[in-house]
Design an enzyme around this catalytic site. Structure first.
Site, short mmCIF file in Angstrom:
data_model
loop_
_atom_site.label_atom_id
_atom_site.label_comp_id
_atom_site.label_asym_id
_atom_site.label_seq_id
_atom_site.Cartn_x
_atom_site.Cartn_y
_atom_site.Cartn_z
N GLU A 184 -16.15 -20.38 44.24
CA GLU A 184 -15.99 -20.89 45.60
C GLU A 184 -15.49 -22.33 45.59
OE1 GLU A 184 -19.03 -19.22 48.13
OE2 GLU A 184 -19.00 -20.99 49.38
N GLU A 187 -11.87 -22.26 44.89
CA GLU A 187 -11.17 -21.81 46.09
C GLU A 187 -11.02 -22.96 47.08
OE1 GLU A 187 -13.06 -18.50 48.04
OE2 GLU A 187 -11.66 -18.57 49.72
N CYS A 206 -22.36 -16.74 51.27
CA CYS A 206 -23.51 -16.20 50.55
C CYS A 206 -24.47 -15.45 51.46
CB CYS A 206 -24.30 -17.31 49.88
SG CYS A 206 -23.30 -18.32 48.82
N SER A 226 -14.99 -17.96 52.87
CA SER A 226 -14.62 -17.87 51.46
C SER A 226 -14.51 -16.40 51.08
CB SER A 226 -15.70 -18.55 50.62
OG SER A 226 -15.60 -18.11 49.29
N LYS A 265 -29.72 -8.38 53.29
CA LYS A 265 -29.13 -8.01 51.99
C LYS A 265 -29.14 -6.50 51.79
CE LYS A 265 -27.98 -11.91 49.89
NZ LYS A 265 -26.62 -12.20 49.46
N GLU A 268 -25.99 -5.51 53.21
CA GLU A 268 -24.89 -5.92 52.33
C GLU A 268 -24.76 -4.97 51.14
OE1 GLU A 268 -24.34 -10.23 50.99
OE2 GLU A 268 -24.56 -9.17 49.10
N GLU A 273 -17.55 -1.65 50.54
CA GLU A 273 -16.69 -2.50 49.71
C GLU A 273 -17.34 -2.81 48.37
OE1 GLU A 273 -17.45 -2.81 53.14
OE2 GLU A 273 -17.26 -4.99 53.30
N CYS A 411 -32.83 -19.69 52.69
CA CYS A 411 -33.41 -18.44 52.20
C CYS A 411 -34.91 -18.53 51.97
CB CYS A 411 -32.75 -18.02 50.91
SG CYS A 411 -30.97 -17.97 50.99
#
Lengths: 427, 104
Positions: A184, A187, A206, A226, A265, A268, A273, A411
């Site tokens: 990241e 990037e 994230c 990102s 999560k 996710e 994907e 978190c």
């Protein structure tokens, strides 16, 4: 055959008893108290990941106090009339952060999805290599259900308990946090120097709640996100490629379990994907509460565990990775990297306290020698991101890099973290 | 007529006050309880960061190893294949909800 009154009562009574019995049996099997939170033990249907409720309000326990709506970043949890019973209207507007659940004063909000039984099945299967991928923030809260203080570091005990539970390999998601910083950060440098055709400011990627929020409410700023996956998603893909190659394991036999302080999560991990390794990158996702539940279920004495390190290859991490669990952590870690990568000099003090704190929006400006002045912003609590997104849409945003964490504080205060039972009036 | 603080008014104010305090206090207490827990966990994280022998991602030897053996360099082709992703526009569902009268 004649049915007299007595026979009729016999049959009716038997049928009623059977019905009640069946109902109790099924309801017992379905719901379980997982660290004070009622959790449905149903394994989710992965293909219906977008149509699944991850949290829902128990209509029998809701008192209509509105705390969930106050804590909801989108407002999808609400009541039809003031003081009425609240519920999540649709999976579409819900980003699965679970802030409603951890803040409900009556323990009325329940988790609807759990992989606990799947993980136990995988552990009990001798053919399967079960890999644990614990997140940074988990180790600062997993001790609480076992009598440790909030914030007490329990990483070593966590690794030991995972091994005792029957996980074959413990690969640390903190390793992937370090990897995320390199990906990241590079990037960001490419965007800043114009080597990459993507707009500034760059957002961190994230937080799964934040990602779903952008996708659902502000698709216009998707190019600002990102392109990096979250650390654990990287970890899943690496476990079944690099990890499997080096350990000489057939990746088909690897079962990855992501252990997160988070409910989003789970969503996710179910995204289609996430299959870049050629397999499902993340087979199961559990949260801190569910891990504590599993440890208690297996009668493991967590507090007496001797500290153990994570397994090599994908197990070592740095301080920059462990601070991913707090708001401002990803930003600080990225700056520790970008400063040295751009300037080629050693960073004198790694404590960049300007981005720390618990405020909703914090900004800082960092002058990198031989490079640009980088304006950064840290957002804690998704509601605070709204004006910043509007600025970007109007082309007025002064920032280069923005970190957003859905849960206030980051978190460590995630929707999957243990709650303090003293805060809840159980009914 | 002169306004007077009568017994009835006193009782009414008192009742309303108690009701307001008891309704508001639960969420407020919750808010503070959550924040203190978050605060101590945050302090724990920074304390552990200080104790770590390595504190910068680029110094992690296993990171150096994986770039040498597998990923070549940050944002390489292989890294893009495994570590990067695309995002999906999901705004249709939200639009439908808004049309059906749900305020989100």
């Amino acid at each position: 055959m004649n049915i007299d009154r007595k026979k009729f009562l016999h049959i009716a009574g038997g049928a009623a008893a059977g019905l009640i019995g069946a109902q109790t049996l099924t309801s017992c099997k379905k719901d379980e108290r997982v660290e004070h939170i009622y959790t449905s033990m149903d394994s989710p249907d992965i293909t219906k990941y977008d149509k699944t409720f991850f949290v829902q309000v128990d209509q029998n326990k809701c008192k209509g106090c509105h705390t969930c709506t106050i804590n909801c970043p989108t407002g999808i949890i609400d009541s039809k009339e003031p003081g009425g019973l609240h519920r999540v209207y649709s999976p579409d507007g819900c980003i699965n952060c679970g802030q409603c659940l951890v803040n409900c004063p009556y323990g009325a909000i329940e988790e609807q999805v759990s992989f606990i039984n799947d993980v136990f099945d995988a552990i009990n299967d001798p053919e399967t290599i079960v890999v644990a991928l614990p997140a940074p923030a988990v180790r600062y809260a997993i001790g609480e259900p076992f009598g440790m203080q909030p914030g007490e570091f329990a990483g070593g005990k966590m690794n030991a308990s995972l091994k005792a539970l029957g996980f074959d390999i413990v690969w640390d998601t903190e390793f992937a946090a370090d990897l995320t910083i390199l990906e990241e950060g590079s990037e960001l440098i490419a965007r800043l120097t114009g080597k990459m055709d993507r707009p500034l400011p760059q957002f961190t990627s994230c937080c799964p709640g934040w990602i779903k929020y952008v996708e659902s409410f502000h698709p216009e700023v998707i190019p600002n996100l990102s392109s990096c996956k979250s650390p654990v998603a990287m970890m899943g893909a690496l476990s079944k490629t690099y990890g499997a190659q080096n350990k000489k394991i057939d990746p088909k036999k690897i079962y990855t379990v992501s252990i997160m302080p988070c409910i989003a999560k789970k969503y996710e991990g179910m995204r289609p994907e996430m299959n870049d390794s050629g397999f499902r990158d993340l087979d199961a996702t559990i949260n801190t509460r569910e891990l504590a539940y599993m440890i208690k279920k297996k009668n493991i004495n967590f507090y007496a565990m001797k500290d153990e390190a994570a397994d090599p290859l994908l197990g070592q991490s740095t301080g920059a990775a462990t601070i991913f669990g707090v708001t401002g952590g990803v930003m600080e870690a990225a700056l520790r990297f970008a400063y040295e990568a751009v300037s080629g000099r050693k960073l004198a003090s790694v404590d960049l306290t300007a981005v720390r704190g618990l405020g909703g929006v914090r900004e800082a400006s960092v002058k990198i020698p031989g490079g640009p002045e980088v304006k950064v912003c840290v957002v804690s609590g998704l509601k605070n991101a709204e004006p910043i997104i509007q600025d970007i849409k109007n082309g007025k945003s002064p920032y280069h890099f923005i970190e957003v964490m859905t849960c206030p504080g980051g978190c460590v205060n995630g929707g999957g973290q243990p709650i303090d039972p003293k805060d809840v009036f159980f009914t | 007529m002169k306004s007077q603080f009568t017994r009835k008014k006193f009782i009414r104010t008192l009742t309303l006050g108690i009701a307001a305090v008891s309704f508001v206090s639960i969420p407020v207490q919750k808010l503070f309880a959550g924040l203190t827990n978050t605060k101590s966990r945050t302090d724990g994280v920074y304390e552990q960061d200080k104790k770590m022998p390595l504190r910068k991602s680029q110094d992690n030897p296993m990171i150096k190893q994986i770039y040498k053996d597998f990923l070549e360099h940050p944002n390489s082709h292989k890294a893009h294949e495994l570590l990067h992703t695309d995002y999906v526009d999901r705004s249709a569902g939200v639009k439908r909800l808004r049309q059906s009268g749900i305020r989100i």
